[in-house]
Design a protein around this motif. Structure first.
Motif, mmCIF file in Angstrom:
data_model
loop_
_atom_site.group_PDB
_atom_site.id
_atom_site.type_symbol
_atom_site.label_atom_id
_atom_site.label_comp_id
_atom_site.label_asym_id
_atom_site.label_seq_id
_atom_site.Cartn_x
_atom_site.Cartn_y
_atom_site.Cartn_z
ATOM 1 N N GLY A 201 -7.156 -4.396 10.371
ATOM 2 C CA GLY A 201 -7.835 -3.279 9.438
ATOM 3 C C GLY A 201 -9.065 -3.948 9.422
ATOM 4 O O GLY A 201 -10.031 -5.289 10.503
ATOM 5 N N PRO A 202 -10.827 -3.161 9.311
ATOM 6 C CA PRO A 202 -9.911 -2.487 7.796
ATOM 7 C C PRO A 202 -10.031 -0.942 9.017
ATOM 8 O O PRO A 202 -10.339 -0.299 9.968
ATOM 9 N N PHE A 203 -9.265 0.005 8.376
ATOM 10 C CA PHE A 203 -9.760 1.537 8.810
ATOM 11 C C PHE A 203 -10.869 2.091 9.090
ATOM 12 O O PHE A 203 -11.677 1.657 8.151
ATOM 13 N N MET A 204 -10.663 2.539 9.708
ATOM 14 C CA MET A 204 -12.547 3.123 10.277
ATOM 15 C C MET A 204 -12.741 4.127 9.957
ATOM 16 O O MET A 204 -13.972 5.037 9.284
ATOM 17 N N ILE A 205 -11.745 5.334 9.863
ATOM 18 C CA ILE A 205 -11.950 6.648 10.020
ATOM 19 C C ILE A 205 -10.022 6.819 9.533
ATOM 20 O O ILE A 205 -9.210 6.965 10.041
ATOM 21 N N ARG A 206 -10.104 8.271 8.167
ATOM 22 C CA ARG A 206 -8.974 9.109 8.219
ATOM 23 C C ARG A 206 -9.369 9.861 7.499
ATOM 24 O O ARG A 206 -10.167 10.895 6.785
ATOM 25 N N ASP A 207 -8.238 11.039 8.336
ATOM 26 C CA ASP A 207 -8.748 12.561 8.310
ATOM 27 C C ASP A 207 -10.056 12.656 8.310
ATOM 28 O O ASP A 207 -10.822 13.905 7.796
#
Length: 332
Positions: A201-207
């Motif tokens: 991470g971090p997660f960069m994009i979600r949905d």
């Protein structure tokens, strides 16, 4: 003086002839080779196609279940070199966490290109480097491999320590989903059917939404970076940024996120960077990796790579690390 002019003209003529011969020589730069005719789904009906052109920064692969195109990009202000890989897959061809040794998954280490060669992996990037956190008895984050729980020990979301241990779940149908570090228990990933869960991470994009707060908090300096993103099932992008040398200073995690957003990714996770960061194609490390001493080297030894595709056209041990001795197009 007239003789000198004629002599100069002769030399100019000879030079032009030499340049013309060089252009026709097989040692000249490899001509760009587009994909051969593909079917309506964008794949080959049969056989394999491989194209190497490190001079112009183009690498391509196609088969009945996988298509990969890698382009090297550059900028001058700031000086930066990065790689954008677009991957299409079908019929169960999915990304997996591929270990050097299945029996000693988190303890047996090798250079990423050698892991790819051992398993004949078509395309790979570095993974989450979780073996290091395990060996140092730090929190590894939630980890699944082959559907089995490797670790359920994670930290709170948005923790101050880097990495934040957000996760990427890979499902059997090729779906990828990202989560906060503490959003789900390890058993919940099993219940959803995840085959592998990576933690970094971090997660960069979600949905389809950019994780703006995290991108302002983590990895804001210039360094070598790697990220993986999914547009939809069967359509992925991977980005690797070189760093620590005069031609490329590196980038922030936000830089990688912006590229993946531009490509249409709906899910994306930042993976380990620094000397771990790499991209491997057909068993060759195509990117330049510089260690902390400023020397060009292989990417850091790791327990796993994140890869897709299998081909017996992948390079074997004994061949040089960076590319085939003769570049061009290979088919079968």
């Amino acid at each position: 003086m007239g003789y000198v002019k004629r002599q100069g003209g002769v030399w100019i003529t000879l030079l032009c002839m030499l340049l013309f011969m060089i252009c026709l020589s097989p040692c000249a730069a490899v001509a760009d080779e587009p994909f051969p005719e593909l079917n309506e789904e964008g794949f080959l009906d049969e056989g394999e196609f491989v194209h190497f052109d490190s001079t112009n920064g183009v690498w391509r692969y196609a088969s009945p279940t996988l298509r990969v195109e890698i382009l090297r990009r550059t900028s001058t202000k700031p000086k930066r070199i990065w790689y954008e890989a677009e991957i299409f897959s079908r019929d169960g061809e999915i990304f997996r966490a591929i270990p050097y040794s299945e029996e000693k998954r988190m303890t047996s280490l090798a250079y990423p290109y050698r892991i790819a060669r051992k398993h004949q992996t078509v395309f790979a990037i570095n993974g989450d480097f979780s073996h290091l956190r395990i060996s140092k008895k730090a929190k590894p984050g939630i980890l699944l491999r082959n559907g089995e729980i490797v670790s359920s020990n994670t930290g709170k979301r948005n923790r101050s320590q880097f990495p934040p241990l957000d996760t990427l779940a890979i499902l059997p149908d090729g779906d990828m989903q990202v989560f906060w570090s503490d959003e789900l228990e390890a058993e919940a990933y099993q219940e959803m059917g995840a085959v592998d869960v990576l933690s970094f991470g971090p997660f960069m994009i979600r949905d389809g939404e950019r994780n703006t707060a995290a991108l302002k908090k983590y990895g804001t300096g210039s360094a070598q970076r790697t990220g993986i993103g999914m547009v939809e099932k069967g359509h992925y992008w991977a980005v690797m940024v070189e760093g620590r040398h005069n031609q490329s200073r590196g980038a922030s995690i936000a830089f990688v996120a912006d590229i993946l957003m531009e490509k249409g990714c709906t899910q994306a996770l930042n993976l380990d960077g620094g000397q771990s960061s790499c991209m491997v194609f057909m068993g060759y490390q195509i990117c330049k990796v510089v260690n902390t001493s400023g020397n060009v080297s292989s990417a850091r030894r790791a327990a796993e790579i994140l890869g897709i595709g299998v081909s017996d056209m992948v390079a074997q041990d004994g061949e040089k690390m960076s590319g085939p001795s003769e570049e061009g197009t290979y088919t079968r």
